[in-house]
Design a protein around this motif. Structure first.
Motif, PDB file in Angstrom:
ATOM      1  N   TYR A 185       0.848  -1.193   0.000  1.00 37.59           N
ATOM      2  CA  TYR A 185       0.000   0.000   0.000  1.00 37.59           C
ATOM      3  C   TYR A 185       0.881   1.240   0.000  1.00 37.59           C
ATOM      4  O   TYR A 185       1.897   1.291   0.693  1.00 37.59           O
ATOM      5  N   GLY A 186       0.509   2.241  -0.798  1.00 37.56           N
ATOM      6  CA  GLY A 186       1.290   3.481  -0.823  1.00 37.56           C
ATOM      7  C   GLY A 186       0.504   4.611  -1.463  1.00 37.56           C
ATOM      8  O   GLY A 186      -0.564   4.406  -2.025  1.00 37.56           O
ATOM      9  N   ARG A 187       1.072   5.805  -1.358  1.00 31.87           N
ATOM     10  CA  ARG A 187       0.459   6.964  -1.997  1.00 31.87           C
ATOM     11  C   ARG A 187       1.522   8.011  -2.272  1.00 31.87           C
ATOM     12  O   ARG A 187       2.561   8.064  -1.609  1.00 31.87           O
ATOM     13  N   VAL A 188       1.258   8.853  -3.260  1.00 32.59           N
ATOM     14  CA  VAL A 188       2.158   9.957  -3.591  1.00 32.59           C
ATOM     15  C   VAL A 188       2.035  11.009  -2.495  1.00 32.59           C
ATOM     16  O   VAL A 188       0.937  11.451  -2.156  1.00 32.59           O
ATOM     17  N   VAL A 189       3.174  11.431  -1.949  1.00 36.50           N
ATOM     18  CA  VAL A 189       3.172  12.417  -0.866  1.00 36.50           C
ATOM     19  C   VAL A 189       3.755  13.756  -1.300  1.00 36.50           C
ATOM     20  O   VAL A 189       3.710  14.723  -0.531  1.00 36.50           O
TER      21      VAL A 189
END
Length: 380
Positions: A185-189
């Protein structure tokens, strides 16, 4: 504090120098005979006194300002120290939470293509930090070939649009050579002004046990489905809202679309009708499964027929039973069906033969082993 001390010593030095200068001038005036010298000396004394007073005033003002600055600096230093302490405590809590959840985390710099991976992250694959390069390539190369396309699709979709979450389950090769299932799981920060992704962060978790359990469950369900499909007994399961959850092939062959209508779904099936044992049409509320839904009680060995236009009816013996959840609410209704058409045909044939014998022109009788009459027809 150092600046304040320097200001204090500067004030003291100026005061001392001024005092010495006044004493020297006074001594010179005392010994001077010329009045002009006395006047000049007096002016010099006044000037020196004024100079010393102004210097002292300025130095005191400067010292006050420096004191204020020092106080502000001390407050800012204390605030930064508190912020650093809070940040460190927050990082420690996050680390403890990730360790408790057995999760690792990663931080990907898309500009340099470098990836920081936590110790737990690398331990999922059996590596130490020195054994795994801090770039994205080793991870890409470790992904199972069958999962590369799906994972890449999920990742690119999120990089282009933050509203599309990046959460993906795929296999990665362990250092020992086996495949490990992970949840990523990840997201652009961080993005630049052109909305291009600059940095992305996320977590990974080993889900191999869950995946193996799911695979074992699917295999068990496959074997179970294969078993019930080869039974000579029909099997249907209805949900609490009367939807068909499961149906084996033999039940579908007997009932076809009528499976749904048996539980009151979708009205009457075209070309189908349900029969009582006497051959009359059975109302919907008398359908065996509907009786169970109405009474919440099991129904055993109920007989009904399915009249399909153009073909002989199928006679079935049905057993239906409700199943309840731990809160005693209806969960589902199971139905088993046994084809007794041949038995019904044999019963009809016996009745026909009995009728023929009863009205035969010749007398017919049957005796038991003791010579007693078991049957005689009307002619006899």
């Amino acid at each position: 504090m150092k600046i304040v001390c320097q200001s204090y010593w500067l004030s003291l030095l100026l005061g001392t120098v001024g005092t010495i200068a006044v004493v020297i001038i006074w001594y010179e005036l005392k010994n001077a005979a010329n009045a002009s010298h006395v006047l000049v000396g007096g002016l010099l004394i006044v000037w020196m006194l004024a100079f010393c007073m102004e210097a002292y005033r300025r130095s005191s003002c400067f010292a006050h300002q420096v004191t204020q600055v020092n106080r502000q600096l001390a407050a800012e230093i204390a605030h930064r120290h508190q912020v650093e302490l809070s940040l460190r405590q927050s990082e420690e809590r996050l680390q403890l939470a990730l360790e408790a959840a057995e999760e690792g985390w990663w931080d990907w710099d898309l500009k340099t293509n470098q990836v920081f991976r936590s110790r737990q992250y690398l331990q999922l694959l059996g590596y130490e930090a020195s054994e795994f390069l801090d770039t994205i390539d080793p991870w890409r190369n470790a992904i199972h070939p069958d999962d590369v396309a799906f994972r890449t699709e999920q990742l690119m979709a999120h990089l282009q649009n933050d509203a599309i979450p990046y959460t993906c389950e795929y296999r990665v090769r362990h250092k020992a050579g086996n495949w490990v299932w992970i949840s990523d799981y990840g997201r652009v920060v961080e993005r630049n002004r052109a909305n291009e992704p600059l940095r992305m962060a996320g977590t990974v978790r080993d889900i191999s046990d869950r995946k193996h359990a799911e695979l074992a469950l699917r295999e068990s369900e496959r074997k179970y489905r294969q078993l019930i499909d080869h039974l000579n007994v029909g099997f249907v399961v209805y949900s609490s809202d009367r939807r068909v959850l499961q149906c084996n092939s033999i039940a579908y062959d007997w009932l076809g679309l009528f499976i749904e209508q048996m539980a009151g779904q979708g009205g009457q099936a075209a070309g189908y009708s349900c029969l009582r044992e006497d051959g009359t049409t059975m109302p919907v509320d008398e359908y065996p499964v509907n009786q169970v839904f109405s009474t919440l009680a099991p129904l055993t060995n109920s007989v009904f027929g399915i009249d399909r236009q153009g073909v002989p009816p199928v006679w079935l013996m049905v057993t239906a039973f409700p199943e309840f959840d731990p809160q005693h609410q209806l969960k589902q209704v199971g139905v088993t069906l046994l084809d007794i058409s041949q038995l019904k045909q044999a019963e009809a044939e016996l009745r026909r033969q009995a009728e023929v014998m009863e009205h035969a022109l010749s007398g017919i009788s049957s005796l038991d082993a003791a010579g007693r009459y078991r049957y005689v027809n009307q002619t006899y």
